[in-house]
Scaffold this active site. Structure first.
Site, PDB file in Angstrom:
ATOM      1  N   LEU A 178      44.460  51.660  32.521  1.00 31.07           N
ATOM      2  CA  LEU A 178      45.486  50.702  32.917  1.00 31.07           C
ATOM      3  C   LEU A 178      45.022  49.282  32.577  1.00 31.07           C
ATOM      4  O   LEU A 178      45.723  48.518  31.923  1.00 31.07           O
ATOM      5  CB  LEU A 178      45.765  50.847  34.422  1.00 31.07           C
ATOM      6  N   THR A 179      43.791  48.962  33.017  1.00 35.27           N
ATOM      7  CA  THR A 179      43.277  47.601  32.884  1.00 35.27           C
ATOM      8  C   THR A 179      43.085  47.206  31.420  1.00 35.27           C
ATOM      9  O   THR A 179      42.717  48.025  30.584  1.00 35.27           O
ATOM     10  CB  THR A 179      41.929  47.498  33.625  1.00 35.27           C
ATOM     11  N   GLU A 180      43.353  45.939  31.157  1.00 30.19           N
ATOM     12  CA  GLU A 180      43.140  45.382  29.818  1.00 30.19           C
ATOM     13  C   GLU A 180      42.277  44.128  29.936  1.00 30.19           C
ATOM     14  O   GLU A 180      42.127  43.588  31.036  1.00 30.19           O
ATOM     15  CB  GLU A 180      44.495  45.028  29.191  1.00 30.19           C
ATOM     16  N   ALA A 189      44.425  41.711  31.686  1.00 29.29           N
ATOM     17  CA  ALA A 189      45.312  42.146  32.770  1.00 29.29           C
ATOM     18  C   ALA A 189      44.639  43.199  33.637  1.00 29.29           C
ATOM     19  O   ALA A 189      44.451  44.339  33.214  1.00 29.29           O
ATOM     20  CB  ALA A 189      46.611  42.702  32.194  1.00 29.29           C
ATOM     21  N   GLY A 190      44.246  42.790  34.846  1.00 34.84           N
ATOM     22  CA  GLY A 190      43.657  43.717  35.808  1.00 34.84           C
ATOM     23  C   GLY A 190      44.574  43.843  36.998  1.00 34.84           C
ATOM     24  O   GLY A 190      45.456  44.709  37.041  1.00 34.84           O
ATOM     25  N   SER A 191      44.423  42.912  37.944  1.00 35.28           N
ATOM     26  CA  SER A 191      45.317  42.918  39.116  1.00 35.28           C
ATOM     27  C   SER A 191      46.767  42.758  38.684  1.00 35.28           C
ATOM     28  O   SER A 191      47.674  43.352  39.259  1.00 35.28           O
ATOM     29  CB  SER A 191      44.955  41.766  40.049  1.00 35.28           C
ATOM     30  N   ARG A 251       8.840  51.792  59.599  1.00 34.73           N
ATOM     31  CA  ARG A 251       8.273  50.469  59.321  1.00 34.73           C
ATOM     32  C   ARG A 251       7.870  49.770  60.622  1.00 34.73           C
ATOM     33  O   ARG A 251       8.683  49.629  61.535  1.00 34.73           O
ATOM     34  CB  ARG A 251       9.317  49.621  58.577  1.00 34.73           C
ATOM     35  N   GLY A 258      13.796  45.185  53.867  1.00 36.65           N
ATOM     36  CA  GLY A 258      13.033  44.011  53.457  1.00 36.65           C
ATOM     37  C   GLY A 258      12.812  43.998  51.957  1.00 36.65           C
ATOM     38  O   GLY A 258      13.680  44.432  51.184  1.00 36.65           O
ATOM     39  N   GLU A 260      40.371  49.742  41.531  1.00 36.38           N
ATOM     40  CA  GLU A 260      41.466  50.368  42.303  1.00 36.38           C
ATOM     41  C   GLU A 260      42.083  49.383  43.294  1.00 36.38           C
ATOM     42  O   GLU A 260      42.355  49.710  44.439  1.00 36.38           O
ATOM     43  CB  GLU A 260      40.967  51.627  43.018  1.00 36.38           C
TER      44      GLU A 260
END
Ligand SMILES: Cc1cc2nc3c(=O)[nH]c(=O)nc-3n(C[C@H](O)[C@H](O)[C@H](O)COP(=O)(O)OP(=O)(O)OC[C@H]3O[C@@H](n4cnc5c(N)ncnc54)[C@H](O)[C@@H]3O)c2cc1C
Lengths: 400, 255
Positions: A125-127, A130-132, A268, A339, A363
């Site tokens: 889908l993502t390009e 263009a994501g969201s 520890r 740590g 997603e």
């Protein structure tokens, strides 16, 4: 009202947790270090029925329900997010979309080999730009007789270099936004279709993440999933399916880092006593325990709604949003508890932290889910019925 | 050929350290219970025999309600049917009496398969005692099953450093070791069947067995004292550190 897993679900959980413990987690550190995808797991997961766990037996699956899909996701991400991602994209984003939207002929052609694990699927889908903003995608599909000609580039695609079948989204009507998008099943080997791997990533090093390039790829109309212009709905409903697995997976991360933290906190010693004795350390562990339970209840509600055949976009988005943020927090606290050793790749917690960041981005980013939830709460968003809903789980149909 | 696997529900070994002596004495454990890990190999052995030489594998357990879970696990791995025998206040000899009674009750068992021992009882007595009760031969330490037919069961046993190949005429009791094979995962189809099936529960009376009163009584349950271990690090240039290490080893009479 019943909060307990059924006998069947407990047995599924025992089985996949045992698989994750014996065969997945031990091999991950080396693959992760080499930035290599553990392909050896694919035939093994296929053999065990995991690759098609929630697909009906008649379509080559194992005939279990959507809760089992969540259980598998939780168990696999306890080992490593990369393996859970495989199930999310192959099964939830690709195979389930064919099950939900495909014609009977497409189910025979694509779903059966996907469910048996003979073929692997991914979701593009993502390009790059263009994501969201899905409606802003630029890939195009031009009709040419009985075929479509696809052009464009997909980016950040899990299993891009592994998958045989790629469910991609392109605009058949570039003038329109959402309504111009159509879904297509590309097959590896199609002329003009190339893929590659993104080498430099912060996390999920044992997952394959890459790009798909489409240069005049000729795709027969038989490979169109859903109608022209229905692609946005196909894409979003597929995300409803997969976000549940992301949420369940995030619960798996919390369980893993909590176990590691508890063990380390007992071992520890500082100032003459185990660090588990300090309330500030206890607080971090208490939060992990609380968030594991909340994440679990949220993904299970989402999966249960799917079993009932009830629309669950809102609930699934809540589960994904909460669980992935909680996992990121838990992994960060786990590093804190360890740590400097937590900062070292000799210990596993840093891998979980790196992986957990991915899940608050893919997603639907956290912000996108926040916006969605606000819109539901403010009464600005209601889900309208779609032409093809994910079928409710019916054991008779699934297992026949 | 019918193979009968005898299994026990035992504490998860990862959780064993949590068991309190009082709990162990009463037998009422609050921790996670699983199929005795040795018995998982016995289930695997029976399934392999059924696959390789024909026949079917059944599973049985003497225990409480909880043991149903163990039996379901065995069914999910591929056993065809399961029986629970209610636990009467029995020691290993009593358990063997119940198992032998069940074998007689079933009537068509050719091979009884057990694990090497249990992780809670640790006696390893049950297979031998079952054989004694049935008046069947028993082969312990079975690492490999070479052949099974109506006339002969041929196995490889591990005895200390040696390996024996032994042939006996069935019926026979086999107690197997880990080498027999990694227990397989359950399949989803079998999980579905196993989760639904109603497992018959038989009592000593149903089997016509009088359970011998326990002869073994555990009079004292306690945890071994924690080991007094300490770590000593030797710093400094290698030759000095090595010298100090050797002195320490000599002082501890290790060298
Ligand atoms: C490991 C990994 C695997 C992936 N696998 C896949 C895959 O298999 N298939 C696939 O199609 N994609 C995949 N993706 C892509 C992923 O879905 C996108 O990265 C995601 O949707 C976000 O899009 P973007 O990266 O373009 O960010 P952008 O959309 O550019 O967002 C950038 C930032 O702006 C914020 N933002 C954007 N719009 C708004 C708004 N309206 N209001 C407030 N804030 C906003 C975002 O929350 C984010 O913080 C994967 C990504 C990763 C990291």
């Amino acid at each position: 009202m019943d909060f307990a897993l059924t006998t069947e679900h407990k047995m599924v959980q025992d089985m996949v947790r045992s698989f994750a413990e014996k065969e997945v987690r031990p091999i991950i550190p080396e693959y992760d270090e080499r930035h290599e995808y553990p392909r050896e797991l694919l035939p093994r997961m296929a053999e065990l029925g995991i690759m098609g766990i929630c697909i009906p037996v008649r379509y080559g699956g194992a005939g279990m329900d959507y809760i089992s899909l969540g259980i598998v996701s939780e168990a696999l991400e306890w080992a490593d997010a990369s393996v859970r991602e495989t199930i999310a994209v192959h099964l939830a984003l690709n195979a389930l979309a064919v099950f939900q939207w495909g014609t009977e002929e497409q189910k025979q052609r694509f779903l059966v080999p996907l469910a048996t694990g003979e073929k692997v699927g991914c979701y593009g889908l993502t390009e790059p730009a263009a994501g969201s903003d899905v409606a802003g995608l630029k890939s195009t599909a031009r009709r040419d007789g009985d075929d479509y000609i696809l052009n464009g580039e997909k980016m950040w695609i899990t299993l891009a270099d592994v998958a045989d079948y790629m469910l991609v989204f392109a605009k058949t009507d570039p003038e329109k936004k959402h309504r111009g998008i159509t879904a297509f099943m590309l097959e590896r080997g199609m002329k003009g279709l190339t893929t590659g791997t993104i080498e430099k990533k912060m996390g999920v090093w044992a997952s394959n993440t890459g790009w798909i390039n489409m240069d005049d790829v000729r795709v027969p109309k038989e490979n169109r999933i859903g109608e022209e212009g229905e692609g946005f709905k196909v894409a979003m409903s597929a995300l409803d399916n997969a976000r549940m697995t992301v949420a369940a997976g995030a619960a798996g991360t919390i369980r893993a880092v909590m176990e590691l933290s508890i063990k380390y906190a007992h071992e520890r010693q500082t100032f003459g006593q185990p660090i588990a004795n300090y309330q500030l350390v206890q607080q971090m562990i208490a939060k992990m325990a609380l968030n594991y339970d909340i994440a679990t209840m949220l993904w299970q509600r989402s999966a249960w709604l799917k079993n009932q055949g009830v629309r669950n976009t809102r609930e699934t988005s809540q589960a994904k949003w909460f669980a992935t943020e909680a996992a990121w927090q838990a992994a960060s606290d786990a590093v804190q508890i360890h740590g400097a050793y937590g900062f070292s790749s000799e210990y596993e917690v840093e891998r979980y932290l790196r992986n957990a960041k991915g899940a608050v981005i893919y997603e639907g980013t956290t912000q996108i889910h926040e916006l969605m939830q606000a819109r539901y709460a403010l009464g600005w968003r209601q889900d309208k019925p779609i032409r093809c809903e994910l079928p409710a789980y019916d054991p008779d149909f699934w297992q026949e | 050929m019918r193979y009968l696997v005898c299994i026990k529900q035992t504490p998860d070994t990862a959780e064993l350290p949590k068991v309190k002596p009082e709990e162990a004495a009463s037998g009422e454990l609050s921790i996670q219970q699983v199929v005795n890990p040795w018995d998982e190999h016995a289930i695997e052995a029976a399934l392999q025999m059924a696959e390789n030489f024909g026949g079917l594998a059944s599973v049985i357990s003497v225990g409480g309600e909880k043991a149903i879970e163990a039996l379901r696990s065995a069914l999910a791995m591929g056993c065809k049917d399961a029986t629970l025998v209610e636990n009467a206040d029995a020691d290993a000899w009593g358990v063997a009496a119940l198992l032998a009674g069940a074998v007689n009750h079933m009537g068509d068992v050719n091979v009884v398969v057990t694990g090497q021992m249990t992780v809670d009882g640790n006696s390893g007595m049950v297979p031998v005692a079952v054989a004694r009760k049935l008046d069947w031969p028993v082969l312990t330490g079975v690492a490999k099953v070479l052949n099974v037919s109506e006339d002969a069961v041929e196995v490889e046993r591990v005895v200390g450093q040696a390996r024996h190949t032994v042939k006996v005429k069935p019926p026979v009791v086999l107690s197997v070791i880990k080498e027999i094979g990694e227990p397989r995962y359950p399949t989803f189809i079998n999980i579905r069947k196993a989760a639904r099936v109603k497992i018959p529960v038989l009592s000593a009376d149903d089997l016509g067995v009088t359970v011998p009163p326990p002869v073994v009584h555990l009079s004292n349950f306690r945890k071994p004292p924690a080991r007094d271990a300490h770590v000593q690090l030797f710093d400094g240039p290698a030759d000095e550190a090595a010298g100090a290490l050797i002195d320490a080893l000599l002082a501890e009479k290790v060298l």
